[in-house]
Design an enzyme around this catalytic site. Sequence first.
Site, PDB file in Angstrom:
ATOM      1  N   LYS A 100       0.822  -1.219   0.000  1.00  0.00           N
ATOM      2  CA  LYS A 100       0.000   0.000   0.000  1.00  0.00           C
ATOM      3  C   LYS A 100       0.853   1.264   0.000  1.00  0.00           C
ATOM      4  CE  LYS A 100      -2.539  -0.602   3.735  1.00  0.00           C
ATOM      5  NZ  LYS A 100      -2.167  -1.938   4.195  1.00  0.00           N
TER       6      LYS A 100
ATOM      7  N   ARG B 121      -9.847   1.448   8.350  1.00  0.00           N
ATOM      8  CA  ARG B 121      -9.419   0.101   8.712  1.00  0.00           C
ATOM      9  C   ARG B 121     -10.496  -0.639   9.488  1.00  0.00           C
ATOM     10  NH1 ARG B 121      -3.520   1.272   8.746  1.00  0.00           N
ATOM     11  NH2 ARG B 121      -2.397  -0.692   8.784  1.00  0.00           N
TER      12      ARG B 121
ATOM     13  N   ARG C 171      10.611  -1.315  11.138  1.00  0.00           N
ATOM     14  CA  ARG C 171       9.559  -0.863  12.046  1.00  0.00           C
ATOM     15  C   ARG C 171       9.408  -1.833  13.215  1.00  0.00           C
ATOM     16  NH1 ARG C 171       4.455   0.533   8.214  1.00  0.00           N
ATOM     17  NH2 ARG C 171       3.427  -0.489   9.954  1.00  0.00           N
TER      18      ARG C 171
HETATM   19  P1  AMP Z   1       0.461   1.321   8.645  1.00  0.00           P
HETATM   20  O1  AMP Z   1       1.657   2.176   8.467  1.00  0.00           O
HETATM   21  O2  AMP Z   1      -0.690   1.736   7.756  1.00  0.00           O
HETATM   22  O3  AMP Z   1       0.756  -0.158   8.543  1.00  0.00           O
HETATM   23  O4  AMP Z   1      -0.059   1.567  10.134  1.00  0.00           O
HETATM   24  C1  AMP Z   1       0.758   1.253  11.244  1.00  0.00           C
HETATM   25  C2  AMP Z   1      -0.068   1.197  12.514  1.00  0.00           C
HETATM   26  O5  AMP Z   1      -0.674   2.474  12.752  1.00  0.00           O
HETATM   27  C3  AMP Z   1      -1.237   0.216  12.499  1.00  0.00           C
HETATM   28  O6  AMP Z   1      -0.835  -1.111  12.781  1.00  0.00           O
HETATM   29  C4  AMP Z   1      -2.104   0.817  13.597  1.00  0.00           C
HETATM   30  O7  AMP Z   1      -1.564   0.543  14.880  1.00  0.00           O
HETATM   31  C5  AMP Z   1      -1.961   2.306  13.352  1.00  0.00           C
HETATM   32  N1  AMP Z   1      -2.975   2.773  12.379  1.00  0.00           N
HETATM   33  C6  AMP Z   1      -2.741   3.248  11.134  1.00  0.00           C
HETATM   34  N2  AMP Z   1      -3.899   3.556  10.511  1.00  0.00           N
HETATM   35  C7  AMP Z   1      -4.887   3.250  11.393  1.00  0.00           C
HETATM   36  C8  AMP Z   1      -6.309   3.309  11.354  1.00  0.00           C
HETATM   37  N3  AMP Z   1      -6.957   3.736  10.246  1.00  0.00           N
HETATM   38  N4  AMP Z   1      -6.991   2.912  12.459  1.00  0.00           N
HETATM   39  C9  AMP Z   1      -6.359   2.490  13.554  1.00  0.00           C
HETATM   40  N5  AMP Z   1      -5.028   2.380  13.663  1.00  0.00           N
HETATM   41  C10 AMP Z   1      -4.292   2.759  12.595  1.00  0.00           C
END
Ligand code: AMP
Length: 218
Positions: A14, A89, A161
């Site tokens: 993504k 999400r 990460r």
């Molecule tokens: P990502 O970089 O999109 O993989 O997001 C990393 C982390 O940020 C996720 O595992 C969640 O802990 C938090 N996060 C990101 N977007 C959301 C969302 N829309 N709702 C809740 N938590 C989020």
Amino acid sequence: MLNLVLLGPPGAGKGTQAQKIAKHYGIPHISTGNIFREAISNKTPLGQIAARYINDGNLVPDDVTIGLVKERLSEADTSNGYLLDGFPRTLPQAKALQEIGDELNKPIAAVINIAASTDELVTRISGRRVCSNCGAPYHIETLKPRVAGVCDICDGELIQRLDDTAEAFKTRLAVYTKDSAPLEDYYEDTGLLINVNGLLSIDQLFSEIIALLDEVNE
Ligand code: AMP
């Protein structure tokens, strides 16, 4: 106006595709994950809340995340379109986004769903790196920086990460299956869903997405 959402399990690509799509159409790339990580590294109040959830692979609560996105979509740079990466999400987030889009007159035009198998995701995540400064994504095999360990864009240090460790990743996949996978049906029902194959190479997938979006954007 091209208002877009990118869906897909963690590690499906993504972030990589979002960066390229946003650049192609000249629209802002809005990654809630990047916003949370930045808030954590700047030790802001939002960062303190987010840190309680992110590192273990859990979702930040809906009210916090929805408020953040509403604020971000109210900014002027989204007037010609935007690309949401990592939001929504959950079903309540999707419903809130519908309301925000109506209220701000910036409704979603298409939802791209990047599908990939769990085996492939595990392989990808273990090689994933991210710029500790600007958040740009890399991979030790499929998306190498020009200089090992250094970001092409801002010279920041590339790191793994904390939520890409095997344990946290397992939680993230489980959370995806339970909370986020139902969004595919939700957007299928609204007629906005476009499914693409996340196993294609980065460039092939990007070309396919652009061809499909150009039809939406006509
Ligand atoms: P990502 O970089 O999109 O993989 O997001 C990393 C982390 O940020 C996720 O595992 C969640 O802990 C938090 N996060 C990101 N977007 C959301 C969302 N829309 N709702 C809740 N938590 C989020």
